[in-house]
Write an enzyme that holds these catalytic residues in place. Structure first.
Site, PDB file in Angstrom:
ATOM      1  N   TYR A   1     -15.496   2.793   8.943  1.00  0.00           N
ATOM      2  CA  TYR A   1     -14.265   2.855   8.807  1.00  0.00           C
ATOM      3  C   TYR A   1     -13.734   3.464  10.370  1.00  0.00           C
ATOM      4  O   TYR A   1     -12.464   2.720  10.882  1.00  0.00           O
ATOM      5  CB  TYR A   1     -14.156   3.652   7.995  1.00  0.00           C
ATOM      6  CG  TYR A   1     -12.268   4.232   7.683  1.00  0.00           C
ATOM      7  CD1 TYR A   1     -11.577   3.538   7.590  1.00  0.00           C
ATOM      8  CD2 TYR A   1     -12.209   5.068   8.457  1.00  0.00           C
ATOM      9  CE1 TYR A   1      -9.938   3.826   7.805  1.00  0.00           C
ATOM     10  CE2 TYR A   1     -10.333   6.122   8.026  1.00  0.00           C
ATOM     11  CZ  TYR A   1      -9.589   4.857   7.898  1.00  0.00           C
ATOM     12  OH  TYR A   1      -8.200   5.423   7.927  1.00  0.00           O
TER      13      TYR A   1
ATOM     14  N   GLY B   1       0.921  -1.687  -0.001  1.00  0.00           N
ATOM     15  CA  GLY B   1       0.065  -0.110   0.381  1.00  0.00           C
ATOM     16  C   GLY B   1       0.740   1.439  -0.254  1.00  0.00           C
ATOM     17  O   GLY B   1       2.247   0.836  -0.031  1.00  0.00           O
TER      18      GLY B   1
ATOM     19  N   ARG C   1      -6.895  21.251   6.766  1.00  0.00           N
ATOM     20  CA  ARG C   1      -6.310  19.766   7.571  1.00  0.00           C
ATOM     21  C   ARG C   1      -4.824  20.014   7.471  1.00  0.00           C
ATOM     22  O   ARG C   1      -4.087  20.562   7.090  1.00  0.00           O
ATOM     23  CB  ARG C   1      -6.686  18.963   6.230  1.00  0.00           C
ATOM     24  CG  ARG C   1      -8.168  18.509   5.957  1.00  0.00           C
ATOM     25  CD  ARG C   1      -8.821  18.145   7.326  1.00  0.00           C
ATOM     26  NE  ARG C   1     -10.164  17.191   6.695  1.00  0.00           N
ATOM     27  CZ  ARG C   1     -10.911  18.479   7.158  1.00  0.00           C
ATOM     28  NH1 ARG C   1     -11.260  19.098   7.128  1.00  0.00           N
ATOM     29  NH2 ARG C   1     -12.238  18.025   6.173  1.00  0.00           N
TER      30      ARG C   1
ATOM     31  N   ASN D   1     -11.609   9.380  -3.345  1.00  0.00           N
ATOM     32  CA  ASN D   1     -11.833   9.955  -2.608  1.00  0.00           C
ATOM     33  C   ASN D   1     -11.059  11.066  -1.906  1.00  0.00           C
ATOM     34  O   ASN D   1     -11.447  12.233  -1.475  1.00  0.00           O
ATOM     35  CB  ASN D   1     -12.240   9.092  -1.528  1.00  0.00           C
ATOM     36  CG  ASN D   1     -13.008   7.855  -2.017  1.00  0.00           C
ATOM     37  OD1 ASN D   1     -13.403   8.298  -2.618  1.00  0.00           O
ATOM     38  ND2 ASN D   1     -12.369   6.511  -1.901  1.00  0.00           N
TER      39      ASN D   1
ATOM     40  N   ARG E   1     -19.186  18.245   1.649  1.00  0.00           N
ATOM     41  CA  ARG E   1     -19.400  16.507   1.666  1.00  0.00           C
ATOM     42  C   ARG E   1     -20.242  16.384   2.667  1.00  0.00           C
ATOM     43  O   ARG E   1     -19.183  16.535   3.996  1.00  0.00           O
ATOM     44  CB  ARG E   1     -17.913  15.857   1.020  1.00  0.00           C
ATOM     45  CG  ARG E   1     -18.111  14.394   1.401  1.00  0.00           C
ATOM     46  CD  ARG E   1     -16.627  13.564   0.842  1.00  0.00           C
ATOM     47  NE  ARG E   1     -15.593  14.159   1.589  1.00  0.00           N
ATOM     48  CZ  ARG E   1     -14.378  13.939   1.436  1.00  0.00           C
ATOM     49  NH1 ARG E   1     -14.453  13.164  -0.088  1.00  0.00           N
ATOM     50  NH2 ARG E   1     -12.826  14.266   2.209  1.00  0.00           N
TER      51      ARG E   1
ATOM     52  N   LYS F   1     -10.846   2.095  13.877  1.00  0.00           N
ATOM     53  CA  LYS F   1      -9.860   2.123  13.985  1.00  0.00           C
ATOM     54  C   LYS F   1      -9.978   2.801  15.803  1.00  0.00           C
ATOM     55  O   LYS F   1      -8.809   2.203  16.976  1.00  0.00           O
ATOM     56  CB  LYS F   1      -9.230   3.866  13.816  1.00  0.00           C
ATOM     57  CG  LYS F   1      -9.009   3.927  11.660  1.00  0.00           C
ATOM     58  CD  LYS F   1      -7.527   2.514  11.451  1.00  0.00           C
ATOM     59  CE  LYS F   1      -7.543   2.017  10.077  1.00  0.00           C
ATOM     60  NZ  LYS F   1      -6.361   1.266  10.557  1.00  0.00           N
TER      61      LYS F   1
ATOM     62  N   SER G   1      -5.909   7.200  12.799  1.00  0.00           N
ATOM     63  CA  SER G   1      -6.173   7.912  12.359  1.00  0.00           C
ATOM     64  C   SER G   1      -6.868   9.177  12.615  1.00  0.00           C
ATOM     65  O   SER G   1      -6.969   9.058  14.051  1.00  0.00           O
ATOM     66  CB  SER G   1      -7.408   7.826  11.253  1.00  0.00           C
ATOM     67  OG  SER G   1      -8.008   8.280  10.539  1.00  0.00           O
ATOM     68  N   ALA G   2      -6.815   9.852  12.742  1.00  0.00           N
ATOM     69  CA  ALA G   2      -7.608  11.154  13.173  1.00  0.00           C
ATOM     70  C   ALA G   2      -8.694  11.693  12.335  1.00  0.00           C
ATOM     71  O   ALA G   2      -9.560  12.287  13.893  1.00  0.00           O
ATOM     72  CB  ALA G   2      -6.566  12.732  12.099  1.00  0.00           C
TER      73      ALA G   2
HETATM   74  C1  UD1 Z   1      -9.864  11.505   5.036  1.00  0.00           C
HETATM   75  C2  UD1 Z   1     -11.277  10.454   5.503  1.00  0.00           C
HETATM   76  C3  UD1 Z   1     -10.202  10.450   6.790  1.00  0.00           C
HETATM   77  C4  UD1 Z   1      -9.181   9.185   6.861  1.00  0.00           C
HETATM   78  C5  UD1 Z   1      -8.627  10.450   5.664  1.00  0.00           C
HETATM   79  C6  UD1 Z   1      -7.223   9.407   4.970  1.00  0.00           C
HETATM   80  C7  UD1 Z   1     -14.032  11.548   5.001  1.00  0.00           C
HETATM   81  C8  UD1 Z   1     -14.866  12.224   5.157  1.00  0.00           C
HETATM   82  N1  UD1 Z   1     -12.623  11.269   5.899  1.00  0.00           N
HETATM   83  O1  UD1 Z   1      -9.927  12.626   5.579  1.00  0.00           O
HETATM   84  O2  UD1 Z   1     -11.549   9.665   7.681  1.00  0.00           O
HETATM   85  O3  UD1 Z   1      -8.494   9.300   7.396  1.00  0.00           O
HETATM   86  O4  UD1 Z   1      -8.933  10.643   4.153  1.00  0.00           O
HETATM   87  O5  UD1 Z   1      -6.075  10.103   4.237  1.00  0.00           O
HETATM   88  O6  UD1 Z   1     -13.122  10.372   3.567  1.00  0.00           O
HETATM   89  N2  UD1 Z   1     -11.972  18.097  -0.740  1.00  0.00           N
HETATM   90  C9  UD1 Z   1     -12.621  18.573  -1.758  1.00  0.00           C
HETATM   91  N3  UD1 Z   1     -13.022  17.738  -3.358  1.00  0.00           N
HETATM   92  C10 UD1 Z   1     -12.306  16.881  -2.535  1.00  0.00           C
HETATM   93  C11 UD1 Z   1     -11.690  16.138  -2.466  1.00  0.00           C
HETATM   94  C12 UD1 Z   1     -11.371  16.745  -0.601  1.00  0.00           C
HETATM   95  O7  UD1 Z   1     -13.232  19.763  -1.990  1.00  0.00           O
HETATM   96  O8  UD1 Z   1     -12.759  16.293  -4.485  1.00  0.00           O
HETATM   97  C13 UD1 Z   1     -11.618  18.856   0.388  1.00  0.00           C
HETATM   98  C14 UD1 Z   1     -12.345  17.828   1.422  1.00  0.00           C
HETATM   99  O9  UD1 Z   1     -14.408  18.859   1.862  1.00  0.00           O
HETATM  100  C15 UD1 Z   1     -11.613  18.403   3.103  1.00  0.00           C
HETATM  101  C16 UD1 Z   1      -9.946  18.534   2.435  1.00  0.00           C
HETATM  102  O10 UD1 Z   1     -10.176  18.335   0.606  1.00  0.00           O
HETATM  103  O11 UD1 Z   1     -12.182  19.933   3.401  1.00  0.00           O
HETATM  104  C17 UD1 Z   1      -8.856  16.832   2.476  1.00  0.00           C
HETATM  105  O12 UD1 Z   1     -10.654  15.669   2.342  1.00  0.00           O
HETATM  106  P1  UD1 Z   1      -9.260  13.951   2.279  1.00  0.00           P
HETATM  107  O13 UD1 Z   1      -8.576  14.505   1.501  1.00  0.00           O
HETATM  108  O14 UD1 Z   1     -10.033  13.583   1.522  1.00  0.00           O
HETATM  109  O15 UD1 Z   1      -9.693  14.070   3.418  1.00  0.00           O
HETATM  110  P2  UD1 Z   1     -10.546  13.804   5.050  1.00  0.00           P
HETATM  111  O16 UD1 Z   1     -12.483  14.300   4.255  1.00  0.00           O
HETATM  112  O17 UD1 Z   1      -9.449  14.831   5.682  1.00  0.00           O
END
Ligand code: UD1
Length: 347
Positions: free
Chosen positions: A152, A14, A234, A201, A295, A156, A128-129
């Site tokens: 998920y 991974g 983040r 994602n 989201r 954790k 994970s946070a």
């Molecule tokens: C996500 C997971 C978290 C996991 C982590 C692993 C969710 C709700 N949370 O965290 O449990 O431990 O990934 O790395 O899925 N964003 C956009 N557009 C996108 C994708 C993301 O605007 O296409 C924004 C999100 O709203 C957020 C930020 O980018 O504000 C970070 O998102 P992401 O990278 O998915 O991480 P987390 O949501 O913090």
């Protein structure tokens, strides 16, 4: 044969695990990888080989199969395990909760049982946070309240609890729960990096695919959060820093008694738009985006207080956002189709 301490790495093919594999090898450990390639590609092994200087040793094995894992450890005893093998997509976990509980909890239990059967009681666990849920107070310290908001995250939280209970039942156990913030970036060689299956994602892999022309536009999930520009904030951490955090945690387990839980983050929060701008600068490519509604399940802001990891392990993150984007971009540019791309020239 080798006199270097042998470490079992589960989920070894991974994203975070491959970077940790390199960091462990550089630190003098002998790594025994296992993976069933449920969410990774065997092609990563060809990329690791030139970086390691030898062929990686990886057994194709599902760690929930305790007997098979025990057989392996009987042949190849280890001093500790770093347990990465788990499903990790939040959205998918709400659709397939039983798969997540079964895989993530059974794999942890199975790895602990197999280790114990050969008299080994040391484990580093990928937490994970997400266990902090919607943070009340920032930055997040390890003693902040924990909760779960999806299956998920629940795996954790329960995983951490299992390890605490194990330590109470048998003080021989020494475990480290590492609460990752948002891992991004790639190894500076451009040979290994994050290769999500299907639509990413997470933010940075999505931005990377827009930059390289695989996707047209980013969707920014909400611009009405109470943050400096309205988009989510983040704590992004370079995957090489994160990998080194595992080495520091493992060293501590091998050298001193006791168990611990630490945040692995930088302590610095960046918004979605901060990331977009930093990526544009690193890649020299525009990242067109549309703002869409929030989201579901996302929190406004989340960043670590990494003091405990520094004090306990002597570890701290070194790379800033610009470097995270540069290394992510090098990986994406050299491997537009991830591990299905032809191998770039070895540096
Ligand atoms: C996500 C997971 C978290 C996991 C982590 C692993 C969710 C709700 N949370 O965290 O449990 O431990 O990934 O790395 O899925 N964003 C956009 N557009 C996108 C994708 C993301 O605007 O296409 C924004 C999100 O709203 C957020 C930020 O980018 O504000 C970070 O998102 P992401 O990278 O998915 O991480 P987390 O949501 O913090």
């Amino acid at each position: 044969m080798t006199d270097r301490p042998r470490i079992l790495l589960t989920g070894a093919a991974g994203y975070i695990a491959t970077h940790t594999w390199l960091a462990l090898a550089e630190a003098g450990f002998d790594v025994l990888g296992v993976d069933n390639f449920a969410n990774s590609s065997p092609k990563v092994l060809d990329r690791l080989a030139p970086l390691l200087g030898h062929a990686p040793r990886l057994e194709v094995l599902d760690v929930t199969q305790t007997d098979a894992l025990q057989d392996l450890l009987r042949r190849e005893p280890v001093q500790a395990a770093v347990h990465f093998a788990a499903y990790k997509a939040v959205g998918e976990s709400t659709q397939k909760p039983l798969d997540y509980y079964r895989n993530n909890l059974m794999s942890l239990i199975s790895v602990c049982e197999a280790l114990r059967s050969q008299g080994c009681h040391r484990l580093v666990f990928s937490s994970s946070a997400t266990v902090y849920g919607d943070p009340g107070v920032l930055p997040l310290r390890e003693d902040a309240p924990t909760t779960s908001t999806n299956p998920y995250g629940a795996t954790k939280l329960v995983g951490e609890q299992i390890l605490r209970d194990l330590g109470v039942a048998d003080p021989a156990w020494q475990t480290a729960c590492l609460r990752y913030f948002n891992p991004v970036g790639a190894h500076p060689s451009g040979l290994i990096g994050e290769d999500p299956r299907g639509t990413p994602n997470n933010l940075m892999p999505y931005v990377a695919q827009v930059a390289v022309g695989r996707r047209e536009r980013l969707q920014v999930f909400g611009n009405d959060y109470p943050t400096h520009d309205g988009t989510g904030v983040r704590d992004y951490i370079h995957v090489v820093d994160l990998a080194n955090g595992h080495v520091a945690a493992l060293r501590r387990l091998l050298e001193q008694p006791g168990s611990f839980t630490v945040n692995l983050g930088t302590g610095q929060g960046y918004s979605v738009l901060d990331v977009v701008r930093a990526y544009e600068a690193a890649s020299g490519r525009p990242i067109p985006f549309d703002t869409v509604p929030r989201r579901p399940g996302d929190v406004a802001a989340c960043w670590a207080d990494p003091t405990h990891a520094h004090q306990l392990l002597g570890w701290q993150a070194r790379h800033g956002l610009a470097r995270m984007c540069e290394d992510s971009w090098r990986w994406q540019r050299l491997n537009p189709l991830g591990y299905d791309s032809p191998t770039p020239d070895t540096p």
